[in-house]
Design a protein around this motif. Structure first.
Motif, mmCIF file in Angstrom:
data_model
loop_
_atom_site.group_PDB
_atom_site.id
_atom_site.type_symbol
_atom_site.label_atom_id
_atom_site.label_comp_id
_atom_site.label_asym_id
_atom_site.label_seq_id
_atom_site.Cartn_x
_atom_site.Cartn_y
_atom_site.Cartn_z
ATOM 1 N N ALA A 33 38.900 41.248 36.955
ATOM 2 C CA ALA A 33 37.692 40.431 36.889
ATOM 3 C C ALA A 33 37.579 39.532 38.123
ATOM 4 O O ALA A 33 36.488 39.351 38.676
ATOM 5 C CB ALA A 33 37.703 39.580 35.618
ATOM 6 N N LEU A 34 38.695 38.995 38.577
ATOM 7 C CA LEU A 34 38.671 38.168 39.783
ATOM 8 C C LEU A 34 38.345 38.991 41.014
ATOM 9 O O LEU A 34 37.628 38.523 41.908
ATOM 10 C CB LEU A 34 40.019 37.457 39.960
ATOM 11 C CG LEU A 34 40.277 36.295 39.016
ATOM 12 C CD1 LEU A 34 41.721 35.822 39.133
ATOM 13 C CD2 LEU A 34 39.320 35.162 39.291
ATOM 14 N N PHE A 35 38.853 40.222 41.083
ATOM 15 C CA PHE A 35 38.511 41.093 42.205
ATOM 16 C C PHE A 35 37.018 41.417 42.207
ATOM 17 O O PHE A 35 36.377 41.422 43.261
ATOM 18 C CB PHE A 35 39.326 42.385 42.164
ATOM 19 C CG PHE A 35 40.784 42.200 42.470
ATOM 20 C CD1 PHE A 35 41.223 41.268 43.394
ATOM 21 C CD2 PHE A 35 41.733 42.991 41.842
ATOM 22 C CE1 PHE A 35 42.565 41.109 43.684
ATOM 23 C CE2 PHE A 35 43.079 42.839 42.116
ATOM 24 C CZ PHE A 35 43.489 41.896 43.043
ATOM 25 N N ALA A 36 36.450 41.663 41.039
ATOM 26 C CA ALA A 36 35.021 41.950 40.954
ATOM 27 C C ALA A 36 34.204 40.723 41.333
ATOM 28 O O ALA A 36 33.182 40.843 42.025
ATOM 29 C CB ALA A 36 34.660 42.396 39.533
ATOM 30 N N LEU A 37 34.632 39.541 40.926
ATOM 31 C CA LEU A 37 33.934 38.314 41.277
ATOM 32 C C LEU A 37 34.016 38.054 42.780
ATOM 33 O O LEU A 37 33.042 37.641 43.403
ATOM 34 C CB LEU A 37 34.516 37.145 40.506
ATOM 35 C CG LEU A 37 33.857 35.789 40.696
ATOM 36 C CD1 LEU A 37 32.405 35.844 40.246
ATOM 37 C CD2 LEU A 37 34.617 34.724 39.949
ATOM 38 N N ALA A 38 35.176 38.299 43.360
ATOM 39 C CA ALA A 38 35.329 38.109 44.802
ATOM 40 C C ALA A 38 34.455 39.086 45.572
ATOM 41 O O ALA A 38 33.878 38.737 46.617
ATOM 42 C CB ALA A 38 36.796 38.300 45.196
ATOM 43 N N GLU A 39 34.317 40.288 45.069
ATOM 44 C CA GLU A 39 33.480 41.282 45.749
ATOM 45 C C GLU A 39 31.985 40.914 45.657
ATOM 46 O O GLU A 39 31.211 41.216 46.551
ATOM 47 C CB GLU A 39 33.718 42.654 45.130
ATOM 48 C CG GLU A 39 33.168 43.790 45.919
ATOM 49 C CD GLU A 39 33.807 43.946 47.289
ATOM 50 O OE1 GLU A 39 33.091 44.346 48.210
ATOM 51 O OE2 GLU A 39 35.016 43.666 47.429
ATOM 52 N N ALA A 40 31.621 40.235 44.574
ATOM 53 C CA ALA A 40 30.231 39.855 44.392
ATOM 54 C C ALA A 40 29.837 38.621 45.221
ATOM 55 O O ALA A 40 28.654 38.368 45.401
ATOM 56 C CB ALA A 40 29.970 39.566 42.914
ATOM 57 N N GLN A 41 30.822 37.888 45.716
ATOM 58 C CA GLN A 41 30.547 36.705 46.518
ATOM 59 C C GLN A 41 29.938 37.100 47.858
ATOM 60 O O GLN A 41 30.309 38.100 48.447
ATOM 61 C CB GLN A 41 31.831 35.901 46.777
ATOM 62 C CG GLN A 41 32.423 35.278 45.551
ATOM 63 C CD GLN A 41 31.590 34.141 45.024
ATOM 64 O OE1 GLN A 41 31.051 33.355 45.776
ATOM 65 N NE2 GLN A 41 31.475 34.073 43.709
ATOM 66 N N ASP A 42 29.009 36.292 48.346
ATOM 67 C CA ASP A 42 28.433 36.523 49.673
ATOM 68 C C ASP A 42 29.416 36.103 50.737
ATOM 69 O O ASP A 42 30.115 35.107 50.607
ATOM 70 C CB ASP A 42 27.140 35.728 49.841
ATOM 71 C CG ASP A 42 26.010 36.278 48.984
ATOM 72 O OD1 ASP A 42 26.092 37.463 48.636
ATOM 73 O OD2 ASP A 42 25.102 35.506 48.643
ATOM 74 N N SER A 43 29.475 36.867 51.793
ATOM 75 C CA SER A 43 30.392 36.546 52.892
ATOM 76 C C SER A 43 29.856 35.406 53.734
ATOM 77 O O SER A 43 28.735 35.305 54.032
ATOM 78 C CB SER A 43 30.599 37.766 53.772
ATOM 79 O OG SER A 43 31.228 38.776 53.025
#
Length: 65
Positions: free
Chosen positions: A55-65
């Motif tokens: 879930a944290l990996f998915a949240l990190a991927e959804a974050q804008d760079s």
């Protein structure tokens, strides 16, 4: 915010995997089995850590760079 989420996710994945290794091989690795309040629930805690990591990996991927 992406890097801290990935780091926390990696640590959660590592500890969850080590907890599962301990459950099935009885090697004394990981942090989950050392916590006294988790006695009898180590397997569930390890599985929860693995799910939390993804879930944290998915949240990190959804974050804008």
């Amino acid at each position: 915010m992406k890097k801290p989420l990935e780091l926390i996710g990696f640590i959660a994945l590592l500890q969850g995997a080590l907890g599962l290794v301990h459950q099935f091989t009885h090697w004394h690795v990981g942090l989950v089995q050392r916590l006294g309040f988790l006695d009898g629930y180590e397997l569930y805690a390890s599985l929860a850590l693995v799910v939390l990591a993804f879930a944290l990996f998915a949240l990190a991927e959804a974050q804008d760079s």
